[in-house]
Scaffold this active site. Structure first.
Site, short mmCIF file in Angstrom:
data_model
loop_
_atom_site.label_atom_id
_atom_site.label_comp_id
_atom_site.label_asym_id
_atom_site.label_seq_id
_atom_site.Cartn_x
_atom_site.Cartn_y
_atom_site.Cartn_z
N CYS A 114 -5.14 -45.32 -29.78
CA CYS A 114 -5.35 -45.63 -31.20
C CYS A 114 -6.59 -46.49 -31.45
CB CYS A 114 -4.12 -46.32 -31.78
SG CYS A 114 -2.66 -45.26 -31.75
N HIS A 246 -6.26 -50.02 -38.54
CA HIS A 246 -5.56 -48.89 -37.94
C HIS A 246 -4.26 -48.68 -38.72
CE1 HIS A 246 -3.70 -46.15 -35.31
NE2 HIS A 246 -2.89 -47.01 -34.73
N ASN A 276 0.50 -42.33 -38.58
CA ASN A 276 -0.42 -42.87 -37.58
C ASN A 276 -1.15 -41.69 -36.91
OD1 ASN A 276 -1.67 -43.95 -35.33
ND2 ASN A 276 0.07 -45.19 -34.68
N1 COA Z 1 15.54 -43.45 -38.28
C1 COA Z 1 16.65 -44.18 -38.31
N2 COA Z 1 16.94 -45.11 -37.39
C2 COA Z 1 16.04 -45.30 -36.40
C3 COA Z 1 14.86 -44.57 -36.31
C4 COA Z 1 14.62 -43.60 -37.30
N3 COA Z 1 13.51 -42.84 -37.31
N4 COA Z 1 14.17 -44.97 -35.24
C5 COA Z 1 14.89 -45.95 -34.66
N5 COA Z 1 16.04 -46.14 -35.37
C6 COA Z 1 17.11 -47.09 -35.11
C7 COA Z 1 17.15 -47.55 -33.67
O1 COA Z 1 17.79 -46.61 -32.86
C8 COA Z 1 17.93 -48.83 -33.80
O2 COA Z 1 19.28 -48.52 -33.89
P1 COA Z 1 20.38 -49.40 -33.08
O3 COA Z 1 20.25 -50.78 -33.69
O4 COA Z 1 21.65 -48.69 -33.40
O5 COA Z 1 19.96 -49.36 -31.65
C9 COA Z 1 17.51 -49.37 -35.15
O6 COA Z 1 16.93 -48.25 -35.86
C10 COA Z 1 16.50 -50.51 -35.07
O7 COA Z 1 15.50 -50.12 -34.16
P2 COA Z 1 14.24 -51.00 -33.92
O8 COA Z 1 13.36 -50.33 -32.90
O9 COA Z 1 14.65 -52.42 -33.66
O10 COA Z 1 13.57 -50.92 -35.38
P3 COA Z 1 12.28 -51.62 -35.88
O11 COA Z 1 12.58 -52.41 -37.08
O12 COA Z 1 11.55 -52.30 -34.76
O13 COA Z 1 11.41 -50.38 -36.36
C11 COA Z 1 9.54 -49.13 -35.57
C12 COA Z 1 11.04 -49.40 -35.43
C13 COA Z 1 9.19 -48.08 -34.54
C14 COA Z 1 9.26 -48.62 -36.98
C15 COA Z 1 8.76 -50.44 -35.32
O14 COA Z 1 9.22 -51.06 -34.15
C16 COA Z 1 7.30 -50.22 -35.19
O15 COA Z 1 6.64 -49.82 -36.13
N6 COA Z 1 6.70 -50.52 -34.02
C17 COA Z 1 5.31 -50.35 -33.78
C18 COA Z 1 5.07 -48.92 -33.43
C19 COA Z 1 3.62 -48.57 -33.48
O16 COA Z 1 2.95 -48.88 -34.42
N7 COA Z 1 3.18 -47.88 -32.43
C20 COA Z 1 1.86 -47.42 -32.35
C21 COA Z 1 0.94 -48.55 -32.06
S1 COA Z 1 -0.67 -47.94 -32.07
#
Ligand code: COA
Length: 319
Positions: A114, A246, A276
């Site tokens: 990215c 980004h 993204n």
């Molecule tokens: N829809 C519904 N629920 C989802 C889901 C989706 N698409 N994806 C994950 N969940 C669930 C998880 O399984 C988890 O459930 P559980 O509590 O029963 O285990 C719950 O939601 C919380 O997951 P968590 O990973 O703690 O959520 P979060 O608030 O951290 O949000 C992201 C997840 C991925 C949106 C967030 O972590 C994020 O944006 N991270 C950065 C990712 C990124 O930008 N990557 C590229 C970098 S260049």
């Protein structure tokens, strides 16, 4: 005389095919409300079968070249950032060079996921500053959908395909004021595609991500980047007219804007419509804001990105 590089023209291109949150609800256990609340994303563009990274890059590049008011053969350097090259080799930059009927100039790919476009722009700027090139085509292009596991709700809702490009040329004054590039491979397992040509295709060919941990490191790191670039150039937050971040997640973007004390009106946001798009995200956002007249000549722009590796970096420029 000191040489600098400045942006002569920009271009962008998205695949026609749009994938909405509602459609994703039918593919995995997720909801439009969850995706919008956690990420800000409403939809993303996905390449059709047979539509490749170089196809997207070619359209974006032709638009950037036209906006720069030059001919393809004026270009003497091509740097292409991509994580999803059409072939193992030749590089996507070489394939693109051939499409544009440019012959003989250096052309190579940069792989910083990215952060790829920030790396590519930083590198091209240095070629121009040293006099090794006079006009460079710099592209960030991805068909990231091809390395997504479409049954993994933790990643498949986040990403999209696209391409953005700029043409930069030699100038007497900046232009690009500064760039900072960083990496730390110690974080490799938090965001990766395990399988590769070199390891004989061992492991999953799809993206694996520890979303929560990536989120935490991204927010702290992007905060540090902002301080680093301002300090290095004896500038303050008030000197920044536009943040072009980004486009990974609305909450990460808002955290960086807060660090800069910038109202969201001065932040270019495309994540709602694009998701993204990895290396394409910054040049696509920049092109959108240049073309709709938000970013004007003479204004100061801070671009930043964070990605797999981890890699991270910034480019500070006067447009
Ligand atoms: N829809 C519904 N629920 C989802 C889901 C989706 N698409 N994806 C994950 N969940 C669930 C998880 O399984 C988890 O459930 P559980 O509590 O029963 O285990 C719950 O939601 C919380 O997951 P968590 O990973 O703690 O959520 P979060 O608030 O951290 O949000 C992201 C997840 C991925 C949106 C967030 O972590 C994020 O944006 N991270 C950065 C990712 C990124 O930008 N990557 C590229 C970098 S260049």
């Amino acid at each position: 005389m000191t040489l600098y590089s400045r942006i002569l023209g920009t271009g962008g291109h998205l695949p026609r095919n749009v994938l909405t949150n509602q459609e994703l609800e039918r593919m995995v256990d997720t909801s439009d409300a969850w995706i919008r609340e956690r990420t800000g994303i409403r939809q993303r563009h996905i390449a059709e079968d047979g539509e490749t990274c170089v196809d997207l890059a070619e359209v974006a590049s032709r638009r950037a070249i036209e906006a720069a008011g030059i001919a393809p053969h004026d270009i003497d350097l091509i740097v292409m950032a991509t994580t999803t090259p059409d072939q193992t080799f030749p590089s996507s930059a070489c394939l693109l060079q051939n499409r544009l009927d440019i012959h003989g100039c250096a052309a190579f790919d940069v792989q910083a996921v990215c952060t790829g476009f920030i790396y590519a722009l930083g590198i091209a700027d240095k070629f121009i500053r040293t006099g090794a090139a006079t006009k460079a085509l710099v592209i960030g292009a991805e068909t990231i959908s091809r390395i997504i596991d479409w049954t993994d709700r933790g990643t498949c809702v986040l990403f999209g395909d696209g391409a953005g490009a700029v043409v930069i040329g030699a100038a007497d004054e900046p232009g690009i004021i500064d760039s900072h590039l960083h990496a730390d491979g110690a974080y490799r397992e938090l965001l990766q595609v395990p399988a590769g040509i070199g390891n004989g295709g061992n492991g999953s060919p799809f993206m694996e991500m520890k979303g929560n941990e990536v989120f935490r490191v991204a927010v702290t790191t992007l905060g540090r980047i902002v301080d680093e670039v301002l300090e290095a150039n004896a500038m303050t937050r008030a000197d920044i007219d536009w943040l072009v971040p980004h486009q990974a997640n609305m909450r990460i973007i808002q955290a960086t804007a807060r660090k800069l004390d910038l109202p969201m009106e001065q932040v270019v946001v495309t994540v709602e419509e694009h998701g993204n798009t990895s290396a394409a995200s910054v040049p696509l956002a920049f092109d959108a804001a240049v073309r709709d007249g938000r970013i004007e000549r003479g204004q100061t722009v801070l671009m930043e990105a964070f990605g797999g590796g981890f890699t991270w970096g910034s480019v500070l420029l006067r447009y």
